[in-house]
Design an enzyme around this catalytic site. Structure first.
Site, short mmCIF file in Angstrom:
data_model
loop_
_atom_site.label_atom_id
_atom_site.label_comp_id
_atom_site.label_asym_id
_atom_site.label_seq_id
_atom_site.Cartn_x
_atom_site.Cartn_y
_atom_site.Cartn_z
N VAL A 1 50.89 -7.62 -6.35
CA VAL A 1 51.89 -7.22 -7.34
C VAL A 1 51.97 -8.21 -8.49
CG1 VAL A 1 54.35 -6.77 -7.72
CG2 VAL A 1 53.23 -5.94 -5.63
N ASP B 1 51.43 -20.04 -8.62
CA ASP B 1 51.05 -19.90 -7.21
C ASP B 1 50.99 -21.30 -6.60
OD1 ASP B 1 49.37 -19.44 -4.72
OD2 ASP B 1 49.49 -17.40 -5.53
N GLU C 1 47.05 0.89 -4.71
CA GLU C 1 45.86 0.06 -4.67
C GLU C 1 44.65 0.91 -5.03
OE1 GLU C 1 45.37 -2.68 -1.42
OE2 GLU C 1 47.50 -2.57 -0.93
N CYS D 1 51.96 -1.07 2.27
CA CYS D 1 53.26 -0.51 1.87
C CYS D 1 53.86 0.45 2.89
CB CYS D 1 53.13 0.19 0.51
SG CYS D 1 52.83 -0.93 -0.86
N LYS E 1 54.93 -0.92 6.48
CA LYS E 1 55.97 -1.94 6.33
C LYS E 1 57.27 -1.35 5.78
CE LYS E 1 55.51 -4.83 2.83
NZ LYS E 1 56.67 -4.68 1.95
N ARG F 1 45.15 -4.37 5.73
CA ARG F 1 46.45 -4.40 6.39
C ARG F 1 46.81 -3.03 6.97
NH1 ARG F 1 49.81 -7.40 1.71
NH2 ARG F 1 48.30 -6.23 0.48
#
EC number: 1.1.1.22
Length: 463
Positions: A11, A30, A155, A263, A266, A331
């Protein structure tokens, strides 16, 4: 406008490069020094079509910089976006908000003047309240606002989704936050995207509600596919007809092995946790999650049945590992439970994916990974099509047939028309599609078991 973006994951990086491309001065932050150096060199830590070109262009133009220092990013900044991860906790599956709260504290310590803090991470209802409290407690001397601005990125098409959104949501509690967000997103008004301004808590709930609804559509069409298999229907034709209803739409009505990714799994679980907290049952979402979890394991059983009831000692070639094409994201990919289930059943697994091999190696053991789909399928007893990458849509079926030990194809994405696969000699198993025309249709068990109707009435003579 000077903008700070905290977090350079999926994101954050997409938001950072896109805000910079809109003409803003963007500083991405970061804490991982290796990631920062990689980004400064114009290399993306994630795979997303087009993102490296945009990254390099804006670094070269001086609009985008990357740092490990929050203070450098916050100096003179008007808006700071929190774009850190909120992974599910191992203990209970609830979102882990430690990175969000840590980013809020870093922002508070580094801010130099009035600031609008925008939570773009997907977070449970009330997170914005907690972020506001952290900043106020840390810097009671500062003027600031906290807003919610959920992302709706897919994505594989994230840049287009950001630059040409179908809606933009601002969750605000004061006029200053709304003014800042409207100013920042002004260049996107030309796209015609509606701007929805709402309270912060409603905004936080919108992303979860949207993803839960889309997940429900996927589970629904997957269950329709199961029914189609029993009644000799065709789920692709069913979905096309149902999707033409303007009230329903055709998106997310493609039967497959179940949803995955960062997404849907989760966010549906997080929504259920929130509902339970407030004592509100969400039976539809509960059913969606249960159906999807069961489906992932059912797909492995489908492969075993296609192999004749046992895969002991067999080589199963899995083509496509990521949860969808055009991403390297593994994921909650449906390929993971499928492979583990087949391994427990005694199969030897070979696997190929154009972008996901590095991440797959971290999640799967005792798998022979290959850099070529035909090398992967050589001497295989069954080939399983898991992800609809473009290159897997156009395989040389003649070559594939020649190199396999037995020509069994399990197409879990309905990529290949059944007639085409059979023309090349494959025994094809797919999702929710009938066998060859002319096959005998089986009557429902209830009709088979029912005795014939007896009648004492006189026969009717037809002249």
């Amino acid at each position: 406008m000077k903008v700070a973006v905290i977090g350079t994951g999926y994101v954050g990086l997409v938001a950072g490069v896109c805000f910079a491309d809109m003409g803003n001065r963007v500083v991405c932050v970061d804490t991982n020094a290796a990631t920062v150096e990689k980004l400064r060199a114009g290399r993306s830590p994630i795979y997303e079509p087009g993102i490296e070109e945009l990254l390099r262009r804006n670094i070269a133009a001086g609009r985008l910089t990357v740092t490990t220092q929050a203070r450098e990013a916050l100096d003179g900044t008007e808006a700071a976006f929190i774009c850190v991860g909120t992974p599910p906790r191992d203990s209970d599956g609830e979102p882990d908000l430690s990175l969000v709260y840590g980013a809020a504290k870093d922002i508070a310590n580094a801010m130099t003047g009035p600031l609008t803090v925008v939570v773009k991470s997907t977070v449970p209802v009330g997170t914005g309240d907690a972020v506001e409290e952290i900043i106020r407690r840390t810097r009671p001397d500062m003027s600031f606002s906290v807003a919610s601005n959920p992302e709706f990125l897919r994505e594989g098409s994230a840049l287009a989704d950001f630059q040409s959104p179908d809606r933009i949501v601002f969750g605000v509690e004061d006029a200053k936050a709304e003014e800042t967000l409207r100013k920042l997103y002004l260049p996107l008004r030309a796209t015609g995207a509606p701007q929805i301004v709402t309270r912060r808590r409603t905004s936080e709930l919108i992303k979860y509600a949207a993803n839960a609804f889309l997940a429900t559509k996927i589970s629904f069409i997957n269950e329709m596919a199961d029914l189609c298999e029993k009644v000799e229907g065709d789920v692709t034709e069913l979905a096309a007809a149902v999707g033409l209803d303007s009230r329903i739409g055709g998106a997310f009505l493609r039967a497959g092995p179940g949803y995955g990714g960062s997404c849907f799994p989760k966010d549906t679980c997080a929504l259920l946790h929130t509902a339970q907290e407030y004592g509100v049952p969400l039976r539809v979402v509960e059913g969606t999650v249960a159906a999807n979890n069961a489906r992932k394991h059912r797909m492995a059983q489908k492969v075993i049945e296609a192999a004749g009831g046992s895969v002991i000692g067999m080589k199963i070639a899995v083509l496509g590992l990521t949860f969808k094409p055009d991403t390297d994201d593994m994921r909650d990919a449906p390929s993971i439970p499928l492979i583990r289930h087949l391994q427990r059943a005694g199969a030897e697994i070979a696997a190929y994916d154009p972008q996901g091999l590095r991440q797959a190696r971290d999640r799967l053991g005792n798998v022979a990974f290959h850099g070529d789909p035909y090398e992967c399928a050589a001497d295989a007893d069954v080939v399983v099509l898991m992800t609809e990458w473009n290159e897997l849509r156009s395989l040389d079926l003649g070559r594939l047939h020649r190199i396999m030990r037995t020509p069994v194809m399990v197409d879990l994405r309905n990529i290949y028309p059944p007639e085409l696969a059979r023309r090349f000699g494959f025994r094809l198993v797919n999702i929710g599609r009938p066998g060859p025309r002319g096959t005998v249709h089986q009557l429902p068990p209830a009709l088979v078991a029912s005795p014939p109707i007896q009648s004492d009435a006189a026969p009717i003579l037809v002249k």
